[in-house]
Design a protein around this motif. Sequence first.
Motif, PDB file in Angstrom:
ATOM      1  N   GLU A  50       4.638 -28.996  43.643  1.00 44.62           N
ATOM      2  CA  GLU A  50       4.178 -28.548  45.119  1.00 44.62           C
ATOM      3  C   GLU A  50       5.350 -27.793  45.653  1.00 44.62           C
ATOM      4  OE1 GLU A  50       2.486 -31.908  46.341  1.00 44.62           O
ATOM      5  OE2 GLU A  50       0.651 -31.758  45.209  1.00 44.62           O
ATOM      6  N   ARG A  51       6.421 -28.360  45.549  1.00 42.31           N
ATOM      7  CA  ARG A  51       7.682 -27.965  46.207  1.00 42.31           C
ATOM      8  C   ARG A  51       8.008 -26.365  45.749  1.00 42.31           C
ATOM      9  NH1 ARG A  51      12.664 -31.321  45.910  1.00 42.31           N
ATOM     10  NH2 ARG A  51      13.328 -30.005  44.043  1.00 42.31           N
ATOM     11  N   GLU A  72       5.821 -24.233  44.665  1.00 42.90           N
ATOM     12  CA  GLU A  72       4.847 -23.577  45.221  1.00 42.90           C
ATOM     13  C   GLU A  72       5.056 -22.980  46.634  1.00 42.90           C
ATOM     14  OE1 GLU A  72       0.783 -24.483  42.879  1.00 42.90           O
ATOM     15  OE2 GLU A  72       1.265 -25.841  44.603  1.00 42.90           O
ATOM     16  N   ARG A  73       5.554 -24.137  47.542  1.00 39.26           N
ATOM     17  CA  ARG A  73       6.218 -23.543  48.818  1.00 39.26           C
ATOM     18  C   ARG A  73       7.318 -22.744  48.883  1.00 39.26           C
ATOM     19  NH1 ARG A  73       5.178 -29.131  49.279  1.00 39.26           N
ATOM     20  NH2 ARG A  73       7.197 -29.487  49.335  1.00 39.26           N
ATOM     21  N   THR A  74       8.214 -22.938  47.719  1.00 38.76           N
ATOM     22  CA  THR A  74       9.545 -22.109  47.938  1.00 38.76           C
ATOM     23  C   THR A  74       9.154 -20.792  47.503  1.00 38.76           C
ATOM     24  OG1 THR A  74      10.881 -23.874  47.173  1.00 38.76           O
ATOM     25  CG2 THR A  74      11.750 -21.705  46.612  1.00 38.76           C
ATOM     26  N   GLU A 103       7.242 -18.793  50.672  1.00 39.72           N
ATOM     27  CA  GLU A 103       8.458 -18.584  51.604  1.00 39.72           C
ATOM     28  C   GLU A 103       8.745 -16.820  51.716  1.00 39.72           C
ATOM     29  OE1 GLU A 103      11.565 -21.003  51.612  1.00 39.72           O
ATOM     30  OE2 GLU A 103      10.521 -22.921  52.207  1.00 39.72           O
TER      31      GLU A 103
END
Length: 143
Positions: free
Chosen positions: A69-70, A72-74, A77
């Motif tokens: 999930e992290r 995917e966020r990276t 951005e």
Amino acid sequence: MAPEHVLVPLDGSPLADEALVHAVETFDCRLTVLNVVAPLDSAMSEGGILEPGDERREAAMRRADRLVERAERTAAEVDRTVETAVETGDPAETILGFAEANDVDQIVMGGHGGDRNELARRLLGTVATAVVSEAPVTVTVVR
């Protein structure tokens, strides 16, 4: 030739995170992030020391889910998306098997220090060393 499918194995380390950023910024193609959960009874996990149990397995899977999930966020951005996968097994073998089964043509991964008696392992890390030496595709190790 530019790759069409890049695999980024993630283990939660800063170098793996840097490998993801490098892949997202460098390659304009399909990106997959993979977290390998080592079996809790293997030497590659804390299970080699502590008793395995359902609660610890669930905690390991929750950690893996947080890592992807992290990732995917990276990627988001910089307006990118990544495919995600979580698998259980020996990290190097699982990375290599995933790459083969999913038509990966480049692997980008972080390297880690390892046994001081072996230069390659100290410079790259045991998983990265195994992947570099056995992968049939280009491997980029981010240090």
